[in-house]
Design a protein around this motif. Structure first.
Motif, PDB file in Angstrom:
ATOM      1  N   ALA A  13       0.860  -1.184   0.000  1.00  0.00           N
ATOM      2  CA  ALA A  13       0.000   0.000   0.000  1.00  0.00           C
ATOM      3  C   ALA A  13       0.894   1.230   0.000  1.00  0.00           C
ATOM      4  O   ALA A  13       2.072   1.168   0.382  1.00  0.00           O
ATOM      5  N   LEU A  16      -0.923   5.652   2.948  1.00  0.00           N
ATOM      6  CA  LEU A  16      -1.944   5.477   3.976  1.00  0.00           C
ATOM      7  C   LEU A  16      -1.884   6.620   4.982  1.00  0.00           C
ATOM      8  O   LEU A  16      -0.800   7.067   5.353  1.00  0.00           O
ATOM      9  N   SER A  48       3.300   4.556   6.349  1.00  0.00           N
ATOM     10  CA  SER A  48       2.297   4.784   5.302  1.00  0.00           C
ATOM     11  C   SER A  48       2.486   3.944   4.044  1.00  0.00           C
ATOM     12  O   SER A  48       1.628   3.951   3.173  1.00  0.00           O
ATOM     13  N   CYS A 125      -7.768   7.667   1.346  1.00  0.00           N
ATOM     14  CA  CYS A 125      -6.806   7.342   2.399  1.00  0.00           C
ATOM     15  C   CYS A 125      -5.533   6.692   1.878  1.00  0.00           C
ATOM     16  O   CYS A 125      -4.721   6.226   2.670  1.00  0.00           O
TER      17      CYS A 125
END
Length: 155
Positions: A13, A16, A48, A125
């Motif tokens: 990811a 974040l 993140s 997000c």
């Protein structure tokens, strides 16, 4: 009815949002398909931009009870001394993947980014990268039944 295997490749990811003001986030993902759920490893201290590089397998019955089968990826922040924080989620719709797999023997949603959204505020997000494959095998109750992990053929 077609019964098959869906494999979810959870990669990483990016971007974040932090839920902890003082600490880095320790994200993990709850991967849900119908009543089946898997939990990824906790990406300790990755902040993140976590990397998981994990694969999860789900049993699929198609067509099923729902018109629009979907995979839900819920991103959470692991907290040691309090309850885990919700960071956001994304949904991957699977109907076309299953239909294609039934027709051709296997199908794949190549690795791609999905937007992570906080459903309460509808705010962006970050992104999560996931790939999904589906491999069916045809099975009917007439030809086989499961008994405690053993299969018994009917004649």
């Amino acid at each position: 009815m077609v019964i098959g295997v869906m494999e979810v490749n959870l990669v990483d990811a990016h971007g974040l949002k932090k839920s902890d003001f003082l600490n880095n986030i320790d994200p993990y993902v709850l991967v849900q398909y119908r009543n089946q759920e898997h939990k990824s490893l906790i990406a300790k201290g990755s902040g993140s931009n976590p990397k998981w590089n994990q694969k999860f397998t789900f049993r699929v019955e198609y067509p099923g009870a729902d018109d629009q089968p979907k995979l839900l990826l819920k991103i959470m922040d692991h907290d040691t001394f309090s309850s885990d924080d919700y960071l956001g989620q994304t949904t991957v719709y699977l109907k076309e993947l299953f239909e294609s797999g039934v027709e051709s023997g296997t199908s794949e949603l190549r690795l791609q980014k999905y937007r992570v959204v906080d459903i309460s505020s509808h705010s962006y997000c970050g992104d999560i990268r996931v790939g999904v494959t589906f491999t069916p095998r045809v099975e009917t109750e007439f030809y086989s039944q499961e008994f405690g992990g053993w299969k018994e053929s009917q004649r």
